[in-house]
Design an enzyme around this catalytic site. Structure first.
Site, mmCIF file in Angstrom:
data_model
loop_
_atom_site.group_PDB
_atom_site.id
_atom_site.type_symbol
_atom_site.label_atom_id
_atom_site.label_comp_id
_atom_site.label_asym_id
_atom_site.label_seq_id
_atom_site.Cartn_x
_atom_site.Cartn_y
_atom_site.Cartn_z
ATOM 1 N N THR A 1 0.769 -0.620 -0.070
ATOM 2 C CA THR A 1 -0.310 0.159 0.176
ATOM 3 C C THR A 1 0.525 1.414 0.767
ATOM 4 O O THR A 1 0.845 2.576 -0.830
ATOM 5 C CB THR A 1 -0.548 0.497 1.263
ATOM 6 O OG1 THR A 1 -1.978 -0.822 1.762
ATOM 7 C CG2 THR A 1 -2.128 1.369 1.394
ATOM 8 N N VAL A 2 1.557 1.494 0.671
ATOM 9 C CA VAL A 2 2.899 2.192 0.916
ATOM 10 C C VAL A 2 3.625 2.608 0.028
ATOM 11 O O VAL A 2 3.905 3.467 -0.596
ATOM 12 C CB VAL A 2 2.823 2.812 2.388
ATOM 13 C CG1 VAL A 2 4.392 4.276 2.649
ATOM 14 C CG2 VAL A 2 2.231 3.130 3.686
ATOM 15 N N LYS B 1 2.095 4.223 18.440
ATOM 16 C CA LYS B 1 2.303 5.823 17.922
ATOM 17 C C LYS B 1 2.123 6.447 19.473
ATOM 18 O O LYS B 1 3.473 8.079 19.096
ATOM 19 C CB LYS B 1 1.150 5.892 17.751
ATOM 20 C CG LYS B 1 1.123 5.441 15.931
ATOM 21 C CD LYS B 1 0.284 5.438 14.645
ATOM 22 C CE LYS B 1 -0.201 4.929 13.726
ATOM 23 N NZ LYS B 1 -1.233 4.484 12.931
HETATM 24 P P1 NAP Z 1 1.964 -3.996 2.445
HETATM 25 O O1 NAP Z 1 0.888 -3.700 1.935
HETATM 26 O O2 NAP Z 1 1.095 -5.322 3.081
HETATM 27 O O3 NAP Z 1 2.574 -3.649 1.903
HETATM 28 C C1 NAP Z 1 4.116 -4.900 2.983
HETATM 29 C C2 NAP Z 1 4.851 -5.034 1.538
HETATM 30 O O4 NAP Z 1 6.017 -5.754 1.889
HETATM 31 C C3 NAP Z 1 4.493 -5.444 0.598
HETATM 32 O O5 NAP Z 1 4.852 -5.448 -1.167
HETATM 33 C C4 NAP Z 1 5.452 -6.842 0.544
HETATM 34 O O6 NAP Z 1 5.550 -7.876 -0.453
HETATM 35 C C5 NAP Z 1 7.171 -6.740 0.622
HETATM 36 N N1 NAP Z 1 7.749 -7.863 2.437
HETATM 37 C C6 NAP Z 1 7.263 -8.393 2.939
HETATM 38 N N2 NAP Z 1 7.404 -8.470 3.714
HETATM 39 C C7 NAP Z 1 8.821 -8.922 3.331
HETATM 40 C C8 NAP Z 1 10.527 -9.174 2.316
HETATM 41 N N3 NAP Z 1 10.697 -10.510 3.680
HETATM 42 N N4 NAP Z 1 10.841 -9.125 1.688
HETATM 43 C C9 NAP Z 1 10.903 -9.159 0.843
HETATM 44 N N5 NAP Z 1 9.441 -7.607 0.163
HETATM 45 C C10 NAP Z 1 8.682 -7.985 1.854
HETATM 46 O O7 NAP Z 1 2.273 -2.877 3.609
HETATM 47 P P2 NAP Z 1 1.908 -1.113 3.983
HETATM 48 O O8 NAP Z 1 -0.044 -1.243 5.117
HETATM 49 O O9 NAP Z 1 2.062 -0.657 2.659
HETATM 50 O O10 NAP Z 1 2.358 -1.034 5.179
HETATM 51 C C11 NAP Z 1 3.752 -0.915 5.192
HETATM 52 C C12 NAP Z 1 4.468 -0.048 6.130
HETATM 53 O O11 NAP Z 1 4.017 1.138 6.366
HETATM 54 C C13 NAP Z 1 4.298 -0.588 7.622
HETATM 55 O O12 NAP Z 1 5.595 -0.334 8.741
HETATM 56 C C14 NAP Z 1 3.058 0.231 7.823
HETATM 57 O O13 NAP Z 1 2.565 0.447 10.144
HETATM 58 C C15 NAP Z 1 3.500 1.206 7.788
HETATM 59 N N6 NAP Z 1 2.216 2.006 7.610
HETATM 60 C C16 NAP Z 1 1.023 1.514 6.988
HETATM 61 C C17 NAP Z 1 0.024 2.932 6.895
HETATM 62 C C18 NAP Z 1 -1.385 3.065 5.790
HETATM 63 O O14 NAP Z 1 -2.023 3.119 5.632
HETATM 64 N N7 NAP Z 1 -1.655 1.447 5.154
HETATM 65 C C19 NAP Z 1 -0.035 4.667 7.355
HETATM 66 C C20 NAP Z 1 0.852 4.390 7.897
HETATM 67 C C21 NAP Z 1 2.103 3.506 7.790
HETATM 68 P P3 NAP Z 1 4.126 -8.458 -1.616
HETATM 69 O O15 NAP Z 1 3.691 -7.394 -2.085
HETATM 70 O O16 NAP Z 1 5.233 -9.140 -2.730
HETATM 71 O O17 NAP Z 1 3.412 -9.050 -1.247
HETATM 72 N N1 HSE Z 2 -3.157 1.067 10.538
HETATM 73 C C1 HSE Z 2 -2.486 2.265 10.392
HETATM 74 C C2 HSE Z 2 -3.885 2.983 10.955
HETATM 75 C C3 HSE Z 2 -1.950 3.324 9.696
HETATM 76 O O1 HSE Z 2 -5.716 2.693 10.558
HETATM 77 O O2 HSE Z 2 -4.160 3.969 11.720
HETATM 78 C C4 HSE Z 2 -1.396 4.483 9.844
HETATM 79 O O3 HSE Z 2 0.001 4.140 11.142
#
Ligand code: NAP
Ligand code: HSE
Length: 437
Positions: free
Chosen positions: A13-14, A205
């Site tokens: 996602t990010v 957080k």
């Molecule tokens: P996500 O959608 O689950 O994406 C995770 C990514 O990491 C995927 O591309 C996955 O690959 C890859 N990955 C996982 N394990 C791996 C490994 N061992 N080696 C290489 N690649 C690997 O997660 P996300 O929502 O983007 O969140 C990422 C971070 O941002 C987290 O720390 C989360 O807390 C933070 N965050 C998220 C949000 C939000 O709104 N989503 C907001 C603020 C902060 P594949 O695509 O191939 O599965």
């Molecule tokens: N899962 C988190 C939320 C993403 O819903 O706020 C942002 O850190």
């Protein structure tokens, strides 16, 4: 002009949002950073997965360490989440002389001291704007703009998923499980959404914000954490009737030399800005001794809002600003630890909901227990139930009884709860939430 060469670990996602900004807005990035920003390598788990962003096959790998150790990379952007292998990847990147950008609050909360020490020892920096409140620039605000203040109170809605779920339940009568599924589909939730709805994500957080605002390190075990996973629509409606909105509120405030901290579903009085924050929006209300009250708000989760913060950090590194501010930030260095106030001493108003038998002396028993524990009633709601026709064999049905209290200590409320839960007239578990006026 020397480009800033990025290795990105994670393209979910990010990661896809950040990659999109870097690739599609290259001219804007270069103008803001003063030099080109290039996405040189990306590590994912499954390279065959369809993605909303095109990455040339030769730049895609399943081996994060090959990215981290590549001589053509200046900056590692960690966006996989969780503790391992993220911790190992970040430590290896610092060891290899790379700066790091991360959105991983779970990692910073658990291993912040180790990672920041390593960064300082290696003369590198870690930037983490996206780790708290998604697109809201709260780390910059606390670290830079509020630098002349002593923060005295911080109240925050910092889990977008929980706020989205509460909003959907209240405004659209959406069942809890459906709202959780929708938050996941929209990319708001963590890989394990239990972290969002049980309060853990907001608590992680809050510890980061507390470090920045108060310069003290607090463990998750030392303050009450409760999520929204047991909230019922009835309580959102009763709160509204009383003039309040229910929000998952994270609080850290200085009270008599101690830090009062908690993450709990809380009734917030309707006229306050925090009560009006709906959907995946976040808000941090900060009070500084010089500036007074301030509010920071925006989308706290989701692809592009979070990518906005990741890219801001990347530009900060490209300019060299992050390398200057990081050592001054003093994060995870404790100069004057502030004790956390014991939960029993917290002094607040409370919302109580009972499901009780509709028969004589029930109210008297409840108010007797509250009164004996020094808890004074501020208001009571019991809507009229249909009159029973006992001759026709009608069984008494339970009725909801809602009580708002005046301020009382958490210790007294806990003791009263133990006694109330012994009452034979109680038909289901007592609901108890603090109130923030
Ligand atoms: P996500 O959608 O689950 O994406 C995770 C990514 O990491 C995927 O591309 C996955 O690959 C890859 N990955 C996982 N394990 C791996 C490994 N061992 N080696 C290489 N690649 C690997 O997660 P996300 O929502 O983007 O969140 C990422 C971070 O941002 C987290 O720390 C989360 O807390 C933070 N965050 C998220 C949000 C939000 O709104 N989503 C907001 C603020 C902060 P594949 O695509 O191939 O599965
Ligand atoms: N899962 C988190 C939320 C993403 O819903 O706020 C942002 O850190």
């Amino acid at each position: 002009m020397q480009p800033l060469r990025i290795g990105m670990i994670g393209l979910g996602t990010v990661g896809s949002g950040a990659a999109r900004l870097i690739q599609h807005e290259a001219e804007r990035m270069q103008r803001r950073a003063g030099r080109p920003i290039e996405l040189r390598a990306v590590a994912v788990r499954d390279p065959a997965k369809p993605r909303p962003i095109e990455i040339p096959a030769e730049r895609l790998t399943t081996d994060p360490m090959s990215v981290v150790n590549c001589d053509d990379i200046d900056l590692v952007v960690e966006l996989i989440g969780g503790i391992e292998p993220a911790r190992t990847i970040v430590l290896a990147a610092l060891e290899a002389g790379k700066d790091v950008v991360t959105a991983n609050k779970a990692l910073l909360c658990e291993h912040g001291p180790e990672l920041f020490r390593r960064a300082r020892d290696r003369g590198r920096c870690i930037a983490f704007e996206a780790a708290v409140a998604g697109g809201v620039p709260i780390i910059a605000a606390l670290g830079q703009s509020m630098a002349g203040n002593q923060t005295t109170c911080l109240e925050a809605i910092i889990n977008g998923t929980s706020n989205f779920i509460l909003t959907e339940m209240f405004h659209k009568d959406q069942p809890y499980a459906a709202a959780v599924a929708q938050a996941q589909a929209l990319g708001y939730a963590e890989a394990d959404p239990a972290m969002d709805v049980d309060g853990t994500d907001a608590a992680q957080k809050l510890t980061l914000l507390t470090q920045l605002a108060f310069g003290t390190r607090v463990s998750l075990e030392s303050f009450p954490i409760q999520g929204i996973d047991t909230i019922e629509l009835a309580d959102l409606k009763y709160a509204d009737e009383l003039g309040y909105a229910v929000k998952l509120l994270a609080t850290a405030k200085l009270t008599d030399g101690e830090l009062e901290m908690h993450v709990q579903p809380t009734l917030i009085r309707r006229h306050r800005p925090l009560a009006e924050v709906d959907g995946a929006y976040n808000m941090i209300a900060l009070r500084g001794d010089a500036v007074g009250p301030t509010w920071y708000s925006g989308q706290g989760a989701g692809q592009m809002p979070t990518a906005s913060s990741v890219v801001a950090d990347i530009i900060d590194v490209a300019i060299g600003r992050a390398q200057l501010t990081f050592p001054r930030l003093d994060l995870f260095e404790e100069h004057t630890p502030i004790p956390v106030q014991p939960a029993e001493k917290m002094y607040r108003r409370y919302y109580l909901r009972f499901n009780v038998d509709d028969r004589p002396h029930v109210m008297a028993d409840i108010t007797d227990i509250l009164g004996r524990n020094g808890i004074s009633l501020a208001s009571v709601i019991q809507h009229e139930a249909p009159e029973l026709d006992e001759a026709a064999g009608d069984e008494p049905a339970p009725v909801p009884l809602v009580i708002m209290t005046h301020r009382a200590t958490e210790g007294n409320v806990r003791q009263a709860r133990r006694e109330l839960e012994e009452l034979g007239s109680l038909r289901s578990a007592l609901v108890c939430m603090p109130v923030s006026d």
